[in-house]
Design an enzyme around this catalytic site. Structure first.
Site, PDB file in Angstrom:
ATOM      1  N   ALA A   1       4.611  -6.089  -1.266  1.00 43.50           N
ATOM      2  CA  ALA A   1       4.016  -5.200  -2.255  1.00 43.50           C
ATOM      3  C   ALA A   1       2.921  -4.418  -1.549  1.00 43.50           C
ATOM      4  O   ALA A   1       2.401  -4.859  -0.524  1.00 43.50           O
ATOM      5  CB  ALA A   1       3.430  -6.027  -3.396  1.00 43.50           C
TER       6      ALA A   1
ATOM      7  N   GLY B   1       6.902  -9.383  -1.137  1.00 44.40           N
ATOM      8  CA  GLY B   1       7.838  -8.700  -2.033  1.00 44.40           C
ATOM      9  C   GLY B   1       9.092  -8.217  -1.314  1.00 44.40           C
ATOM     10  O   GLY B   1      10.144  -8.053  -1.933  1.00 44.40           O
TER      11      GLY B   1
ATOM     12  N   GLU C   1      11.272 -11.169  -1.167  1.00 43.77           N
ATOM     13  CA  GLU C   1      11.765 -11.367  -2.539  1.00 43.77           C
ATOM     14  C   GLU C   1      12.880 -10.378  -2.873  1.00 43.77           C
ATOM     15  O   GLU C   1      13.872 -10.739  -3.514  1.00 43.77           O
ATOM     16  CB  GLU C   1      10.581 -11.235  -3.524  1.00 43.77           C
TER      17      GLU C   1
ATOM     18  N   GLU D   1       1.780 -14.348   1.153  1.00 42.27           N
ATOM     19  CA  GLU D   1       0.795 -14.077   0.098  1.00 42.27           C
ATOM     20  C   GLU D   1      -0.435 -14.967   0.192  1.00 42.27           C
ATOM     21  O   GLU D   1      -1.554 -14.539  -0.090  1.00 42.27           O
ATOM     22  CB  GLU D   1       1.439 -14.252  -1.292  1.00 42.27           C
TER      23      GLU D   1
HETATM   24  N1  CO8 Z   1       0.879  -2.921   1.850  1.00 40.04           N
HETATM   25  C1  CO8 Z   1       0.236  -1.793   2.205  1.00 40.04           C
HETATM   26  N2  CO8 Z   1       0.181  -1.328   3.467  1.00 40.04           N
HETATM   27  C2  CO8 Z   1       0.811  -2.035   4.422  1.00 40.04           C
HETATM   28  C3  CO8 Z   1       1.507  -3.223   4.135  1.00 40.04           C
HETATM   29  C4  CO8 Z   1       1.533  -3.668   2.767  1.00 40.04           C
HETATM   30  N3  CO8 Z   1       2.205  -4.770   2.376  1.00 40.04           N
HETATM   31  N4  CO8 Z   1       2.015  -3.717   5.278  1.00 40.04           N
HETATM   32  C5  CO8 Z   1       1.668  -2.849   6.242  1.00 40.04           C
HETATM   33  N5  CO8 Z   1       0.939  -1.837   5.746  1.00 40.04           N
HETATM   34  C6  CO8 Z   1       0.382  -0.691   6.439  1.00 40.04           C
HETATM   35  C7  CO8 Z   1      -0.839  -1.078   7.299  1.00 40.04           C
HETATM   36  O1  CO8 Z   1      -1.998  -1.124   6.521  1.00 40.04           O
HETATM   37  C8  CO8 Z   1      -0.827   0.030   8.323  1.00 40.04           C
HETATM   38  O2  CO8 Z   1      -1.396   1.169   7.741  1.00 40.04           O
HETATM   39  P1  CO8 Z   1      -2.409   2.103   8.624  1.00 40.04           P
HETATM   40  O3  CO8 Z   1      -1.541   2.658   9.709  1.00 40.04           O
HETATM   41  O4  CO8 Z   1      -2.877   3.132   7.656  1.00 40.04           O
HETATM   42  O5  CO8 Z   1      -3.469   1.193   9.141  1.00 40.04           O
HETATM   43  C9  CO8 Z   1       0.639   0.334   8.532  1.00 40.04           C
HETATM   44  O6  CO8 Z   1       1.321  -0.210   7.387  1.00 40.04           O
HETATM   45  C10 CO8 Z   1       1.227  -0.330   9.761  1.00 40.04           C
HETATM   46  O7  CO8 Z   1       0.931  -1.705   9.706  1.00 40.04           O
HETATM   47  P2  CO8 Z   1       0.160  -2.505  10.858  1.00 40.04           P
HETATM   48  O8  CO8 Z   1      -0.704  -1.584  11.660  1.00 40.04           O
HETATM   49  O9  CO8 Z   1      -0.505  -3.684  10.231  1.00 40.04           O
HETATM   50  O10 CO8 Z   1       1.406  -2.958  11.754  1.00 40.04           O
HETATM   51  P3  CO8 Z   1       1.479  -4.219  12.708  1.00 40.04           P
HETATM   52  O11 CO8 Z   1       2.707  -4.055  13.516  1.00 40.04           O
HETATM   53  O12 CO8 Z   1       0.191  -4.425  13.449  1.00 40.04           O
HETATM   54  O13 CO8 Z   1       1.660  -5.476  11.741  1.00 40.04           O
HETATM   55  C11 CO8 Z   1       2.571  -6.646   9.846  1.00 40.04           C
HETATM   56  C12 CO8 Z   1       2.816  -5.592  10.954  1.00 40.04           C
HETATM   57  C13 CO8 Z   1       2.460  -8.039  10.477  1.00 40.04           C
HETATM   58  C14 CO8 Z   1       3.802  -6.612   8.940  1.00 40.04           C
HETATM   59  C15 CO8 Z   1       1.289  -6.315   9.056  1.00 40.04           C
HETATM   60  O14 CO8 Z   1       1.335  -4.948   8.671  1.00 40.04           O
HETATM   61  C16 CO8 Z   1       1.091  -7.135   7.816  1.00 40.04           C
HETATM   62  O15 CO8 Z   1       0.692  -8.285   7.914  1.00 40.04           O
HETATM   63  N6  CO8 Z   1       1.358  -6.532   6.628  1.00 40.04           N
HETATM   64  C17 CO8 Z   1       1.140  -7.197   5.363  1.00 40.04           C
HETATM   65  C18 CO8 Z   1       2.224  -8.205   5.084  1.00 40.04           C
HETATM   66  C19 CO8 Z   1       1.967  -8.931   3.794  1.00 40.04           C
HETATM   67  O16 CO8 Z   1       0.966  -9.613   3.632  1.00 40.04           O
HETATM   68  N7  CO8 Z   1       2.879  -8.795   2.827  1.00 40.04           N
HETATM   69  C20 CO8 Z   1       2.775  -9.438   1.528  1.00 40.04           C
HETATM   70  C21 CO8 Z   1       2.061  -8.533   0.574  1.00 40.04           C
HETATM   71  S1  CO8 Z   1       1.708  -9.335  -0.976  1.00 40.04           S
HETATM   72  C22 CO8 Z   1       3.188  -9.277  -1.800  1.00 40.04           C
HETATM   73  O17 CO8 Z   1       4.176  -8.803  -1.324  1.00 40.04           O
HETATM   74  C23 CO8 Z   1       3.186  -9.884  -3.179  1.00 40.04           C
HETATM   75  C24 CO8 Z   1       4.466  -9.531  -3.941  1.00 40.04           C
HETATM   76  C25 CO8 Z   1       4.310  -9.834  -5.407  1.00 40.04           C
HETATM   77  C26 CO8 Z   1       3.329  -8.895  -6.063  1.00 40.04           C
HETATM   78  C27 CO8 Z   1       3.226  -9.152  -7.522  1.00 40.04           C
HETATM   79  C28 CO8 Z   1       2.755  -7.878  -8.270  1.00 40.04           C
HETATM   80  C29 CO8 Z   1       1.366  -7.917  -8.741  1.00 40.04           C
END
Ligand code: CO8
Length: 260
Positions: A66, A111, A114, A134
Site C-alpha cells: 500500500a 498489499g 496480498e 507491515e
Molecule cells: N509506498 C510508498 N512509496 C514507496 C513504497 C510504498 N509501499 N515502496 C517504495 N516506495 C517509494 C520510495 O519511497 C522511493 O521513493 P523516492 O524515490 O521518492 O524516495 C521509491 O519508491 C523507491 O524506493 P526505494 O528507494 O526505497 O527503493 P529500494 O530499492 O532502496 O528499496 C524496498 C526497495 C525494499 C521495496 C523499499 O522501497 C521498501 O521497503 N518499501 C516499502 C515496503 C513496505 O513496507 N510495504 C508494505 C507497505 S504497508 C501495506 O502494504 C499494508 C497493506 C494493507 C493496507 C490496509 C489499508 C489501510
C-alpha cells in the site's frame, strides 16, 4: 477505459493488467485500487477475456505494498474503509471466475503480496522478493493477508512471516507454496503468456466452477463443500462444452470449447 495508474492490454483472449506507478515501485494508493476494482469488474463481464495476467511496471517491483504516504495520515475510520475497499477489490480478483495469473516481477510486499495471493496462480521471477513487512511500520496487513497467507502456507509459516516482517526470495516462496513456480526473470512474461494461452484454450465454465468450488469450498465444512462440488458437477453436465470435451476424447481429436 482510460486509467492513470494501470495499463490494460488485450492479446486475443488474454488481458494483461500492469500496475503502473514505477516511481514508487507500483505502490497501491487509493486511486490505483479504485482503478483496479473498475478494471476487474470490466474483465469479469467481458466474455472475450478468458484469462488475466497481473504484473507490475518496470524491472524492480510487482507491487511494493500500500502507498505508505497515504497510510501515514490515515484516520481510524478512513483506515478501516481503505482496508475494506482493498479487501473488496482483492475478493473480486479471487472470485473473478477466470484464472488470474500474478506475474511477480520483483517486490511483492504487504498489499502487493496480498494482491498476488488473491490471484488464482502465481509465477515469480527468480529475482522476486515477497513478504508482509507491515510489522516494521507498526501496523498489520489490511488486505486480508493474515487470512490468505495462513490458508496458502499454513498457520506456522504465516505467523513467522507476518510477525518477523522478513522478505523471502522466490525459491523459498515456491518451497513453502506461496508461489506456484519460479522462472528466470527474463522469461517471466513469456511463461505467463504461455500458461495463460493454455488456460485460455480450456473450458471456461468448468474453470469458473473449479475456482468457485475451491474458493467457496475452503470456507465450508468438507461435507458441504463436497455437496457444492456435486451440484456444480450436475450443472456442468448441462453444457455444450461437456458434450464437446467428452466427444472429442472419444473421436481422438482436440476439443474446441465455446464457453456454452
Ligand atoms: N509506498 C510508498 N512509496 C514507496 C513504497 C510504498 N509501499 N515502496 C517504495 N516506495 C517509494 C520510495 O519511497 C522511493 O521513493 P523516492 O524515490 O521518492 O524516495 C521509491 O519508491 C523507491 O524506493 P526505494 O528507494 O526505497 O527503493 P529500494 O530499492 O532502496 O528499496 C524496498 C526497495 C525494499 C521495496 C523499499 O522501497 C521498501 O521497503 N518499501 C516499502 C515496503 C513496505 O513496507 N510495504 C508494505 C507497505 S504497508 C501495506 O502494504 C499494508 C497493506 C494493507 C493496507 C490496509 C489499508 C489501510
Amino acid at each position: 477505459m482510460v486509467f492513470d495508474n494501470l495499463l490494460l492490454e488485450r492479446e486475443s483472449a488474454v488481458a494483461i493488467v500492469t500496475i503502473n506507478r514505477p516511481k514508487v515501485l507500483n505502490a497501491l494508493n487509493a486511486r490505483t485500487l479504485d482503478e483496479l476494482g473498475r478494471a476487474v469488474l470490466d474483465l469479469k463481464h467481458d466474455d472475450g477475456v478468458r484469462v488475466v495476467i497481473v504484473t507490475g511496471a518496470g524491472e524492480k517491483s510487482f507491487v511494493a505494498g500500500a502507498d505508505i504516504s497515504e497510510l501515514a495520515v490515515q484516520t481510524p475510520t478512513g483506515g478501516r474503509e481503505l482496508a475494506l475497499t482493498g479487501q473488496h477489490v482483492l475478493d473480486a480478483i479471487e472470485n473473478l471466475g477466470k484464472p488470474v495469473i500474478a506475474a511477480i516481477n520483483g517486490y511483492a510486499l504487504g498489499g502487493g503480496c496480498e494482491l498476488a495471493m488473491a490471484c488464482t496462480l502465481r509465477l515469480a521471477a527468480d529475482t522476486a522478493k515477497l513478504g508482509q513487512p507491515e510489522i516494521n511500520l507498526g501496523i498489520i496487513p489490511g488486505y486480508a493477508g493474515t487470512q490468505r497467507l495462513s490458508r496458502l502456507v499454513g498457520k506456522g509459516k504465516a505467523m513467522e512471516l507476518i510477525l518477523s516482517g522478513a522478505l523471502i526470495g522466490a525459491s523459498e516462496a515456491e518451497r513453502i507454496g506461496l508461489v506456484n513456480r519460479v522462472v528466470p526473470a527474463a522469461e517471466l512474461m513469456t511463461e505467463a503468456r504461455k500458461l495463460a494461452g493454455q488456460l485460455a484454450a480450456s473450458a471456461p465454465i468448468a474453470m469458473r466452477y473449479i475456482i468457485s468450488a475451491i474458493n467457496k469450498g475452503l470456507e465450508m465444512p468438507f461435507a458441504e463443500g463436497s455437496v457444492f462440488e456435486a451440484t456444480l458437477f450436475g450443472l456442468i453436465a448441462s453444457t455444450d462444452d461437456m458434450r464437446e470435451g467428452t466427444r472429442a476424447f472419444l473421436e481422438k481429436r482436440k476439443a474446441e470449447f465455446k464457453g456454452k
